[in-house]
Design an enzyme around this catalytic site. Structure first.
Site, PDB file in Angstrom:
ATOM      1  N   ARG A   1     -18.805   2.412   3.206  1.00 49.53           N
ATOM      2  CA  ARG A   1     -19.328   3.322   2.189  1.00 49.53           C
ATOM      3  C   ARG A   1     -18.666   4.676   2.251  1.00 49.53           C
ATOM      4  NH1 ARG A   1     -25.738   1.957   2.491  1.00 49.53           N
ATOM      5  NH2 ARG A   1     -25.334  -0.257   2.649  1.00 49.53           N
TER       6      ARG A   1
ATOM      7  N   GLU B   1     -23.106  -1.919  12.888  1.00 50.24           N
ATOM      8  CA  GLU B   1     -22.421  -2.285  11.648  1.00 50.24           C
ATOM      9  C   GLU B   1     -21.958  -0.999  10.973  1.00 50.24           C
ATOM     10  OE1 GLU B   1     -24.837  -4.580   8.865  1.00 50.24           O
ATOM     11  OE2 GLU B   1     -23.788  -3.615   7.195  1.00 50.24           O
TER      12      GLU B   1
ATOM     13  N   LYS C   1     -27.475 -12.450   5.418  1.00 50.67           N
ATOM     14  CA  LYS C   1     -28.274 -11.221   5.318  1.00 50.67           C
ATOM     15  C   LYS C   1     -29.256 -11.431   4.162  1.00 50.67           C
ATOM     16  CE  LYS C   1     -27.413  -6.394   3.930  1.00 50.67           C
ATOM     17  NZ  LYS C   1     -26.562  -5.230   4.218  1.00 50.67           N
TER      18      LYS C   1
HETATM   19  C1  3PG Z   1     -27.649  -2.027   3.872  1.00 50.77           C
HETATM   20  O1  3PG Z   1     -26.580  -1.897   3.310  1.00 50.77           O
HETATM   21  O2  3PG Z   1     -27.807  -2.876   4.758  1.00 50.77           O
HETATM   22  C2  3PG Z   1     -28.811  -1.211   3.406  1.00 50.77           C
HETATM   23  O3  3PG Z   1     -28.431  -0.138   2.638  1.00 50.77           O
HETATM   24  C3  3PG Z   1     -29.732  -0.799   4.486  1.00 50.77           C
HETATM   25  O4  3PG Z   1     -30.926  -0.496   3.878  1.00 50.77           O
HETATM   26  P1  3PG Z   1     -31.868   0.654   4.451  1.00 50.77           P
HETATM   27  O5  3PG Z   1     -31.119   1.940   4.209  1.00 50.77           O
HETATM   28  O6  3PG Z   1     -33.133   0.554   3.651  1.00 50.77           O
HETATM   29  O7  3PG Z   1     -32.068   0.379   5.899  1.00 50.77           O
END
Ligand code: 3PG
Length: 211
Positions: A39, A35, A122
């Site tokens: 960002r 994925e 999710k």
């Molecule tokens: C996401 O967008 O899925 C999260 O920021 C992932 O979270 P993590 O950095 O705690 O794995």
């Protein structure tokens, strides 16, 4: 493919030139899906570069607008993940023929997703929103809903999530940490991915793969 592998690495690429070696590092570790999040400005170019790698299923993450759905799909994204629930994003995904996995953390948001005809969501941010106990509680009334917990998941706790029947897969950034990406340490990423793949297979959280 996500369900078969039960792992979804969440990636924020600072630079699209890293996309191809990163994709190859994921495959080398035994994981054929990724994925790539919106960002960073490199997202669209990175999705395109990774979607061109044979055998790698690439989706877009942190998709906040219908316009980002269009850009992601045009670049080759084959699924779309959002941190929250947006009917506009979900509807654009349906129009474009790609699965949408919106983020939820409350019963109301789950009902909104059900209203849009979705059955897999999710669960975000998983650890902060109540973790395993919360998913079990939500699964009692929402018997048909399936979850991809993400947020605070790692090699040490992934097994506790995957043991819940309603959990399809777990997602997270732990397999592709920002500092390792910056260092372009592809061998380290392959090792982190292999460790996670082994944790899924063995049922033993955090255990390293053994020969
Ligand atoms: C996401 O967008 O899925 C999260 O920021 C992932 O979270 P993590 O950095 O705690 O794995």
């Amino acid at each position: 493919m996500i369900e078969a592998n039960r792992l979804l690495p969440v990636i924020a690429l600072p630079d699209a030139s890293a996309a191809r070696p990163l994709g190859e590092a994921l495959l080398a570790g035994g994981l054929p899906c990724a994925e790539v999040t919106f960002r960073t400005d490199a997202a669209v170019e990175a999705i395109a570069a990774m979607a061109a790698i044979d055998g790698l299923l690439v989706g877009a993450g942190t998709v906040l607008t219908p316009e980002q759905v269009d850009r992601a799909v045009a670049a080759g994204a084959r699924f779309v993940v959002s941190p929250g629930f947006s009917p506009a994003v979900v509807r654009r995904c349906r129009e474009r023929g790609v699965p949408a996995f919106p983020g939820v953390m409350t019963p109301t948001e789950i009902q909104m997703a059900l209203d849009e005809g979705l059955s897999t969501v999710k669960f975000f941010p998983a650890e902060q929103a109540g973790g395993v106990g919360m998913i079990k509680a939500l699964s009692a009334p929402f018997r048909s809903v399936r979850f991809i917990p993400t947020g605070g998941v790692n090699a040490d706790n992934l097994r506790s999530y995957l043991d819940i029947p309603a959990v399809v897969a777990v997602g997270g950034t732990w397999m592709v940490p920002a500092d390792v990406l910056t260092a372009k340490d592809w061998a380290r990423i392959t090792a982190l991915v292999a460790e996670a793949v082994q944790a899924v297979k063995s049922g033993e959280p955090g255990k390293k793969a053994t020969a």
